[in-house]
Design an enzyme around this catalytic site. Sequence first.
Site, PDB file in Angstrom:
ATOM      1  N   ASP A   1       0.844  -1.203   0.000  1.00 27.30           N
ATOM      2  CA  ASP A   1       0.000   0.000   0.000  1.00 27.30           C
ATOM      3  C   ASP A   1       0.873   1.244   0.000  1.00 27.30           C
ATOM      4  OD1 ASP A   1      -2.045   1.782   0.255  1.00 27.30           O
ATOM      5  OD2 ASP A   1      -2.885   0.924   2.080  1.00 27.30           O
TER       6      ASP A   1
ATOM      7  N   HIS B   1      -9.461  -0.617  -7.233  1.00 22.25           N
ATOM      8  CA  HIS B   1      -9.057   0.530  -6.412  1.00 22.25           C
ATOM      9  C   HIS B   1      -7.872   1.262  -7.024  1.00 22.25           C
ATOM     10  CE1 HIS B   1      -8.706   2.792  -2.649  1.00 22.25           C
ATOM     11  NE2 HIS B   1      -7.423   2.539  -2.653  1.00 22.25           N
TER      12      HIS B   1
END
Length: 456
Positions: free
Chosen positions: A270, A364
């Site tokens: 991330d 995403h």
Amino acid sequence: MAEQSTPEASPEGIPSQNTKRGPAAKAAPTRRPSGRSAPDGTVADGAASTGAISRRRLLGTAGATGLALGAVGAAAGYTAAPEEPEKTAPLTSLGAARVSFRGRHQPGIVDAAQARGHLLAFDLAPGAGRTQAAALLRRWSATAERLMAGEAAGHDDTGVARDAGPSSLTITFGFGHSFFSRTGLDGRRPAALDPLPDFSSDRLDASRSNGDLWVQIGADDALVAFHALRTIQQDAGGAARLRWQMNGFNRSPGATARPSTARNLMGQIDGTRNPKPAETDFEQRVFVPGSGDPDWMAHGSYAVVRRIRMLLDDWEKLSLKAQEDVIGRRKSDGAPLSGGTETTTMDLEKTTADGSLVVPLTAHARITRPDQNGGAAMLRRPFSFHDGFDADGTPDAGLLFVCWQADPVRGFVPVQRRLDRGDALSEYIRHEASGLFAVPGGAAPGEYVGQRLLEG
């Protein structure tokens, strides 16, 4: 959890201009502790130390080693001479790392994301106004400067972090929307501080959102971070009352064999596309210009803070392929599903043999790309959190999302609106708290944070 982000979930660490070194290494260049990675994937090795650690010394590792060797020596028939003076062991690289309180920007924005973090908000006490707020910020700034230098608090130090060095401690201060009406400064409230719009994924708890004053604390040692938290809370005295407080964590520096972008609690890498300081437009994306409007926000930034709960039980029921389709990246190494390595540009048009998009439209990583949002970008610097389990065993865990931008209307808001309209990840997360804070530039010598607002 916009993918263009995180220094943790990641800036794991941008080498800071503010890091200082001690006398043993004055001739060497400033460095971060070994193993800390930066938002751009680079790492600065070596140990940063301070020449004024004051009374704090780290005796842990070296002391324990000495005890073990002493035991071996005694078994072999040797004993230490009782008159030999005890030698103080040097701080390890982790404990010695120091970030300066003063500078063009406040600390804790472009510095490496630390292993431990605390976010807290205060409301001014009834009857407290501009005078009390100014005195409080003066106290807080003095405390932050001492603690970040590895010194004891100026008064009634609890001794919690007595044996530790600065451990990359940063303390950052900001002002919420309500602060300006409480202090009679409505005319100096920035337009960029207008309340965030409502989003469909919001399930916000008002008691854990917003606040007059916001403080971010980070350190690579949990006791150092707690010591700062406790001292800041005590310094508030009768001027302000704690509104909410949240605790977070990141991977510890040196925990991996090689520097890498950190993973969140879903197991995903991330922060791959976090803006990088080397990019020509980094400053204009993240910081208010020196000629900023209003003037007291020059070189400051705006922090959006969101407590995002991850619905881990539901997420972990998905197959690996389903998880990767939700994100748009491989779980193993963070590479886009279209191929390459983590930093390879995602091919949004690539299709499979049957004509399906390799990176789904609702992925995403596709939705949060700056080139899919008119160039909107923000510097993410979050912490993960785990606050136990609900009565049914559901984990209360997720991300304390903190992102920085020169203007949230051009940074956070457009990206979140797009996520609201079709992000596959939305099914597995819930936004439970929110805040927006104006974080002024760093304090010059002799100043306290916010002085140009409160005394200007």
